[in-house]
Write an enzyme that holds these catalytic residues in place. Sequence first.
Site, PDB file in Angstrom:
ATOM      1  N   GLU A 371       0.825  -1.220   0.000  1.00  0.00           N
ATOM      2  CA  GLU A 371       0.000   0.000   0.000  1.00  0.00           C
ATOM      3  C   GLU A 371       0.853   1.262   0.000  1.00  0.00           C
ATOM      4  O   GLU A 371       0.437   2.311   0.481  1.00  0.00           O
ATOM      5  CB  GLU A 371      -0.992  -0.036   1.188  1.00  0.00           C
ATOM      6  N   ASP A 395      -0.099  -6.017   8.739  1.00  0.00           N
ATOM      7  CA  ASP A 395      -1.260  -5.313   9.269  1.00  0.00           C
ATOM      8  C   ASP A 395      -1.365  -5.725  10.735  1.00  0.00           C
ATOM      9  O   ASP A 395      -1.217  -6.911  11.044  1.00  0.00           O
ATOM     10  CB  ASP A 395      -2.543  -5.789   8.573  1.00  0.00           C
ATOM     11  N   HIS A 565      -0.254  -0.397  10.466  1.00  0.00           N
ATOM     12  CA  HIS A 565       0.828  -1.259   9.991  1.00  0.00           C
ATOM     13  C   HIS A 565       2.023  -1.175  10.924  1.00  0.00           C
ATOM     14  O   HIS A 565       2.363  -0.094  11.394  1.00  0.00           O
ATOM     15  CB  HIS A 565       1.325  -0.792   8.605  1.00  0.00           C
TER      16      HIS A 565
END
Length: 623
Positions: A371, A395, A565
Amino acid sequence: MKRTDRLTRADFNARAHLGRGFVVSERALVGAVPTIAITPVADGRTGAYESNVQDTWRMVQKVYDLITNEVTLPDGTPVRVVVAPEIVYGPRSGAIAQEYYAGQGVSANIWVSRSWAYSDELMSACMGVGSSEWQQAAYGLNQTDRPGAVWLKAFTAAMDEKKRPIFSIYNPDLESETGLLPPYVEERILRFARCAAAAAEMRGKNYLSVGNVSMGIIGSDVRRNLMQQYLGMGTVSFDMVGVRGRIDKGFYDHEELEQAFKFMKKRFKILYGKGKRPYSNDELLRECLAMTLVVRDLMIGNAKLADSSVGKRQGFQADVEWAQGANAIAAGTQGQRQWTDLYPNYDLTESLLCSSFDWNGYRAPMIVATENDSKNAIGMLVALLLTGMPQMFADIRTNWTPASVKKATGKDVKRVAPDGFIDKRNSGAGALDYAVDVFALLRGGKKMSVQEVAASLRKDGKLQQKLMDKACKGTTYMAAILEYFPGDGLSSHYRSPGGIPMTAYRYNAVGELLTCSVIEGQTIDLPKDVADRISAVTNETWPETYWVPRDMSSFEYMSRIGPNHDANSFGLIGADMLTLNAMLRVPVDMHNVPSDQIFRPTLWDRFGGDDFRACQTLGPLYG
Ligand code: MN
């Protein structure tokens, strides 16, 4: 003075008519090898000098041997160590050392002494323009007849007064000068050298942002000034349309793609999706691999793409500029959603590039953040440089207490996780090495540091094979859930073994301030049916790692860590992270490193140990 190196008109003419090509570099990325200087100092008085000269050089050799034997960059390149031409005992001999270092590309320096020396004056001579960016340490001998400590304290005080941070190394017990360096001194010298080399290695290289902000995640807002001022790194932005364009135009090595395709089919279990899917199975795998080659080429360049004969044979238009890459030491892929709504996700790309191997065999891991979370990428880069091992993006999916587990599964996990655990489960990508306990791979590995494990792996082909076999066997690539990823994709699913010492870390931007969190802990083995249940109710196609922090509950970690994260490293590397952050002037906002392992410049003590105030006073290293 004769100027034999002066360029003539003919030289310029020659350059003007030279065609450009892909200049092959010695290492994957272009840049000088980090170089650490060792500077012996001594009392210059005639008589005093002579009585110190031999033992001073002996100290220097021990430090030299230690660093050259032990400190290695992730690709196996040893850190360069240079030594002053002569012992520095006055301003002029100091200037001789300085002149030599300038030509050698030095960025860190360790002063070594067993005697008194005129500390402030030597320092002044050796602190020329630009050297506020150098990392400095001083090692003074602990002995009764030789005033190593007196010099060390005088010297570090002079450095503190000038606001030039310096790490002080002094053995708690009296030192014998015969034999090896004491373990305490060794550990501190290595920590300094490792961290200084990491700072030098990233400096001048780039972060490659493939795409932009993913789904409103602030981590993927690439902060160019913070990268430049704290890490000395540039930032390159590449729109994802360029990835599409390269694949459509066939701008990648087609032979390598076939090799990669065979490797994937042979080495991994792949569970493709059922029903109507956007791609056929083979098309999906090829597309994911093409994306992988393109992202790698964008990072480090590829000479083949500049070669028109290769282009002609394989059916693409060679292009020297396109072939260059961004000289990127870290990258991130936005993926979601503009790309993944239409095309496969980057899970296969990230998982393979971040691993220590691919179809070309064992190699240095790369950093590709999910991401485009650049702030997680910074941590992964730092930890890779400190350990030489792959890093795991995660995550922070769920905090599980034993009570929650009991309610969901009827099982009691109080014994394995009395204070709860974190389900670390990235949305589909994770370095494949984390399917394996690397410390359990080799004999005595459980007692080794992560750097020792990395060194063993680099020099032992059989061990590399063992790691690759286990990682491939432990991983299943699984088709993406179309609800999240309409363009499909192949996620790397594995379950990390328990009992691996593992450090979690995270960089945060707070306005113009960068901070870091670092917490040591370990992975745990949950009973299989409990892990299966958690996986089933979360997402079973994603990689899963169950982790507990040391000396705190998982809920406290969950509450105090910054964002959604974190990233994770094999080994307990909190002390290294603290030292490196002090070098970069990044304050650490949360850590659980034992106080006797904390190693920061003496200037921090002048601020009462207040990391924030010390960093704030100094400002970013390249600010
Ligand atoms: Mn995520």
